[in-house]
Design a protein around this motif. Structure first.
Motif, PDB file in Angstrom:
ATOM      1  N   THR A  28      52.310  -9.440 164.478  1.00 23.39           N
ATOM      2  CA  THR A  28      51.830  -8.397 165.378  1.00 23.39           C
ATOM      3  C   THR A  28      52.013  -7.026 164.725  1.00 23.39           C
ATOM      4  O   THR A  28      52.535  -6.911 163.610  1.00 23.39           O
ATOM      5  CB  THR A  28      52.607  -8.445 166.701  1.00 23.39           C
ATOM      6  OG1 THR A  28      53.997  -8.198 166.424  1.00 23.39           O
ATOM      7  CG2 THR A  28      52.466  -9.814 167.366  1.00 23.39           C
ATOM      8  N   ASP A  29      51.606  -5.994 165.437  1.00 23.27           N
ATOM      9  CA  ASP A  29      51.797  -4.633 164.927  1.00 23.27           C
ATOM     10  C   ASP A  29      53.278  -4.305 164.738  1.00 23.27           C
ATOM     11  O   ASP A  29      53.634  -3.474 163.900  1.00 23.27           O
ATOM     12  CB  ASP A  29      51.166  -3.622 165.895  1.00 23.27           C
ATOM     13  CG  ASP A  29      49.644  -3.722 165.901  1.00 23.27           C
ATOM     14  OD1 ASP A  29      49.091  -4.215 164.899  1.00 23.27           O
ATOM     15  OD2 ASP A  29      49.024  -3.321 166.907  1.00 23.27           O
ATOM     16  N   ASN A  30      54.133  -4.951 165.530  1.00 21.85           N
ATOM     17  CA  ASN A  30      55.572  -4.712 165.415  1.00 21.85           C
ATOM     18  C   ASN A  30      56.201  -5.499 164.261  1.00 21.85           C
ATOM     19  O   ASN A  30      57.357  -5.271 163.916  1.00 21.85           O
ATOM     20  CB  ASN A  30      56.292  -5.080 166.716  1.00 21.85           C
ATOM     21  CG  ASN A  30      55.893  -4.181 167.858  1.00 21.85           C
ATOM     22  OD1 ASN A  30      55.613  -3.000 167.656  1.00 21.85           O
ATOM     23  ND2 ASN A  30      55.844  -4.725 169.071  1.00 21.85           N
ATOM     24  N   ARG A  31      55.429  -6.463 163.701  1.00 26.24           N
ATOM     25  CA  ARG A  31      55.948  -7.250 162.572  1.00 26.24           C
ATOM     26  C   ARG A  31      54.959  -7.170 161.401  1.00 26.24           C
ATOM     27  O   ARG A  31      54.698  -8.147 160.722  1.00 26.24           O
ATOM     28  CB  ARG A  31      56.148  -8.707 163.001  1.00 26.24           C
ATOM     29  CG  ARG A  31      57.064  -8.891 164.187  1.00 26.24           C
ATOM     30  CD  ARG A  31      57.221 -10.356 164.540  1.00 26.24           C
ATOM     31  NE  ARG A  31      57.993 -11.074 163.552  1.00 26.24           N
ATOM     32  CZ  ARG A  31      58.078 -12.406 163.493  1.00 26.24           C
ATOM     33  NH1 ARG A  31      57.415 -13.139 164.382  1.00 26.24           N
ATOM     34  NH2 ARG A  31      58.795 -12.992 162.575  1.00 26.24           N
ATOM     35  N   ILE A  32      54.414  -6.003 161.208  1.00 26.34           N
ATOM     36  CA  ILE A  32      53.355  -5.810 160.225  1.00 26.34           C
ATOM     37  C   ILE A  32      53.848  -5.995 158.793  1.00 26.34           C
ATOM     38  O   ILE A  32      53.057  -6.268 157.880  1.00 26.34           O
ATOM     39  CB  ILE A  32      52.718  -4.406 160.405  1.00 26.34           C
ATOM     40  CG1 ILE A  32      51.294  -4.376 159.872  1.00 26.34           C
ATOM     41  CG2 ILE A  32      53.576  -3.329 159.761  1.00 26.34           C
ATOM     42  CD1 ILE A  32      50.327  -5.140 160.721  1.00 26.34           C
ATOM     43  N   SER A  33      55.160  -5.856 158.575  1.00 27.51           N
ATOM     44  CA  SER A  33      55.704  -5.984 157.226  1.00 27.51           C
ATOM     45  C   SER A  33      56.072  -7.417 156.873  1.00 27.51           C
ATOM     46  O   SER A  33      56.629  -7.677 155.805  1.00 27.51           O
ATOM     47  CB  SER A  33      56.947  -5.100 157.068  1.00 27.51           C
ATOM     48  OG  SER A  33      57.948  -5.472 158.000  1.00 27.51           O
ATOM     49  N   LEU A  34      55.777  -8.364 157.748  1.00 30.75           N
ATOM     50  CA  LEU A  34      56.039  -9.772 157.478  1.00 30.75           C
ATOM     51  C   LEU A  34      55.289 -10.207 156.220  1.00 30.75           C
ATOM     52  O   LEU A  34      54.092  -9.983 156.087  1.00 30.75           O
ATOM     53  CB  LEU A  34      55.576 -10.618 158.670  1.00 30.75           C
ATOM     54  CG  LEU A  34      56.050 -12.070 158.738  1.00 30.75           C
ATOM     55  CD1 LEU A  34      57.547 -12.124 159.011  1.00 30.75           C
ATOM     56  CD2 LEU A  34      55.301 -12.807 159.840  1.00 30.75           C
ATOM     57  N   THR A  35      56.006 -10.820 155.265  1.00 33.25           N
ATOM     58  CA  THR A  35      55.371 -11.216 154.008  1.00 33.25           C
ATOM     59  C   THR A  35      54.436 -12.402 154.229  1.00 33.25           C
ATOM     60  O   THR A  35      54.548 -13.135 155.218  1.00 33.25           O
ATOM     61  CB  THR A  35      56.420 -11.596 152.960  1.00 33.25           C
ATOM     62  OG1 THR A  35      57.117 -12.786 153.405  1.00 33.25           O
ATOM     63  CG2 THR A  35      57.423 -10.471 152.743  1.00 33.25           C
ATOM     64  N   ASN A  36      53.518 -12.614 153.299  1.00 32.61           N
ATOM     65  CA  ASN A  36      52.587 -13.740 153.391  1.00 32.61           C
ATOM     66  C   ASN A  36      53.325 -15.074 153.400  1.00 32.61           C
ATOM     67  O   ASN A  36      52.943 -16.003 154.118  1.00 32.61           O
ATOM     68  CB  ASN A  36      51.600 -13.699 152.219  1.00 32.61           C
ATOM     69  CG  ASN A  36      50.636 -12.541 152.319  1.00 32.61           C
ATOM     70  OD1 ASN A  36      50.170 -12.205 153.405  1.00 32.61           O
ATOM     71  ND2 ASN A  36      50.327 -11.913 151.191  1.00 32.61           N
ATOM     72  N   GLU A  37      54.391 -15.161 152.603  1.00 28.31           N
ATOM     73  CA  GLU A  37      55.159 -16.403 152.545  1.00 28.31           C
ATOM     74  C   GLU A  37      55.837 -16.702 153.874  1.00 28.31           C
ATOM     75  O   GLU A  37      55.780 -17.827 154.381  1.00 28.31           O
ATOM     76  CB  GLU A  37      56.201 -16.314 151.435  1.00 28.31           C
ATOM     77  CG  GLU A  37      57.001 -17.599 151.255  1.00 28.31           C
ATOM     78  CD  GLU A  37      58.049 -17.492 150.160  1.00 28.31           C
ATOM     79  OE1 GLU A  37      58.660 -18.521 149.826  1.00 28.31           O
ATOM     80  OE2 GLU A  37      58.254 -16.370 149.652  1.00 28.31           O
TER      81      GLU A  37
END
Length: 487
Positions: free
Chosen positions: A448-457
């Motif tokens: 989500t917008d709040n977890r936008i930095s979540l890596t692809n892995e």
């Protein structure tokens, strides 16, 4: 230590939240465990069906989703094979290379793919440079299929007068709901004062085409309230919308669209869902094509299958069935026939698998070519079918438990090896990219917008845990974990 104090200490320790590093590490461990289980079973499978689709996440990274369907020796399994990020372009060559590298890295055999289902995009289905064409060179037994749900959605595209009617209805909905907050509140109040059946109109979204039929149904059911509201409204546009709602010809077409889109919605919902094989989907589409013949004859007679239109014609003075309606049904029949009659997978073989007891042993040249491609001997297959049709016990199993359980639980390869092989090949095949589409909903809920930095892995790992049918071996994993881990 006092027992009560001890319990308080334990409770306090349990309430301490895990660090982000620990949570991420545990998700990685669980994902690795279920993925290893999937790979081990895939390497033993004779047939693999692949559904592939591409979408972008909330950070505009293109994600290639691959779902796999196969027989694990006990039942058919559907699971996500991979979520591969595409940093740049999404051409057929890049898609092919990503999938090829994925199969190589994980020790999977491309030649076991018997069907590739895509969304029909040029990069996927292109005959020369598309993904399916490139994969076919390495997987000669593979058939390619344009998602049957996508094709079904394209059949009822509106044009001409009916499109104008639909656009006018949608404009009326948007006018009432979106012109101003005050106007929307006044409409709510009017519905409450008139004790209306519903509390609001439904908005339509082109991406979610099913809402189109539902929106029309709601307008038809609230037509009297809408007319009352538009008469009281002082906005300039209200007069145009009111004229439409009082025009019997316009309302007749609106009611017709409401009825036919309802039938299409029922079909579309039936095509969706997990564990829908290509045989299931084709059977439903064939049935709907036969229904269209009934709808055409019914439109000019009793209107049994058009209740909304029938109710309006009975209550109005000049409402009637028009040529535009019959032409649309003819156009719809033509589109369905054009898209689904020339099917790449022989329908007679799909019928053999669905019900071997009502099929004829003779096969067409197209079916014979399909059997030869997958190493199924046509002659023994015909004899095995005759032997099966003489078994009353197997007939009862089919009627009571269905074809999937018949082939997986009651017919072993030693009994009817060629029939069993054909059934495993057909029942492995996806009918659509539904699994990919539904996984994208999970993906957007995770990133989500709040977890936008979540890596692809980490996105891949979270998505796998969300959709996989496998359960991690918690006992074995717990025994192999360290009690104290440096953070």
């Amino acid at each position: 230590m006092d027992k009560k104090v001890k319990e308080q200490v334990i409770s306090s320790i349990k309430s301490i939240p895990l660090s982000d590093t620990t949570a991420a590490r545990r998700v990685d461990v669980l994902t690795t465990d279920v993925f290893d289980t999937l790979l081990n079973q895939l390497r033993k499978a004779d047939f693999i069906s692949l559904a592939v689709d591409e979408s972008t996440d909330n950070s505009d990274v293109a994600q290639l989703c691959m779902f796999v369907r196969f027989f694990d020796g006990h039942c058919f399994k559907e699971d996500i094979l991979g979520l591969i990020p595409l940093e740049g372009n999404t051409t057929g060559e890049i898609l092919f290379q990503k999938i090829f590298d994925f199969f190589q890295e994980n020790g999977l055999d491309l030649e076991r793919i018997n069907l590739l289902v895509t969304d029909g995009a040029p990069s996927m289905a292109g005959k020369i440079k598309g993904l399916s064409a490139r994969l076919s060179a390495l997987a000669p037994k593979m058939k390619s299929l344009y998602c049957l749900i996508h094709q079904n959605v394209l059949c009822p595209q509106l044009s001409g007068e009916l499109k104008n009617t639909m656009d006018s209805v949608m404009a009326t909905i948007n006018f009432i709901r979106s012109t101003s907050s005050l106007q929307h509140r006044l409409f709510h109040k009017l519905l409450a004062d008139m004790s209306a059946e519903h509390v609001d109109l439904l908005l339509h979204n082109n991406v979610r085409w099913l809402s189109q039929g539902n929106s029309l149904m709601r307008v038809c059911e609230l037509r009297k309230e809408i007319i009352t509201f538009l008469r009281e409204c002082k906005h300039r546009k209200a007069e145009t919308f009111l004229t439409n709602m009082l025009d019997d010809k316009f309302v007749s077409e609106m009611c017709f669209l409401c009825d036919i889109l309802h039938h299409l919605n029922v079909l579309n919902l039936g095509l969706q869902g997990r564990d829908k094989t290509v045989a299931d989907v084709v059977e439903m589409l064939t049935a709907f094509q036969n229904k269209l013949d009934i709808f055409s004859s019914d439109l000019s007679s009793r209107l049994l299958h058009f209740p909304t239109l029938s109710g309006f014609i009975k209550s109005s003075q000049s409402g009637k069935v028009t040529k535009v309606m019959s032409d649309f049904l003819d156009h719809l029949k033509h589109n369905f026939a054009q898209r689904f009659n020339d099917f790449d997978i022989p329908k007679e073989l799909l019928h053999v698998v669905r019900n071997p007891f009502t099929s004829t042993p003779n096969t067409s040249p197209k079916a014979a070519e399909f059997l030869k491609l997958h190493g199924i001997d046509e002659g023994p297959l015909q004899l095995e079918m005759i032997e099966m049709q003489a078994s009353c016990e197997l007939k009862d199993v089919l009627q009571e438990k269905g074809c999937t359980e018949l082939w997986t639980k009651h017919i072993v390869p030693e009994m009817f090896p060629n029939m069993k092989k054909l059934a495993m090949c057909v029942l492995t095949m996806f009918g659509s990219t539904y699994t990919c589409e539904s996984s994208f909903s999970h993906m957007n809920a995770i990133k989500t917008d709040n977890r936008i930095s979540l890596t692809n892995e980490h996105l891949h790992h979270c998505l796998r845990i969300a959709v996989t049918p496998y359960e991690p071996n918690f006992s074995r994993l717990a025994q192999s974990m360290k009690c104290h881990f440096s953070h």
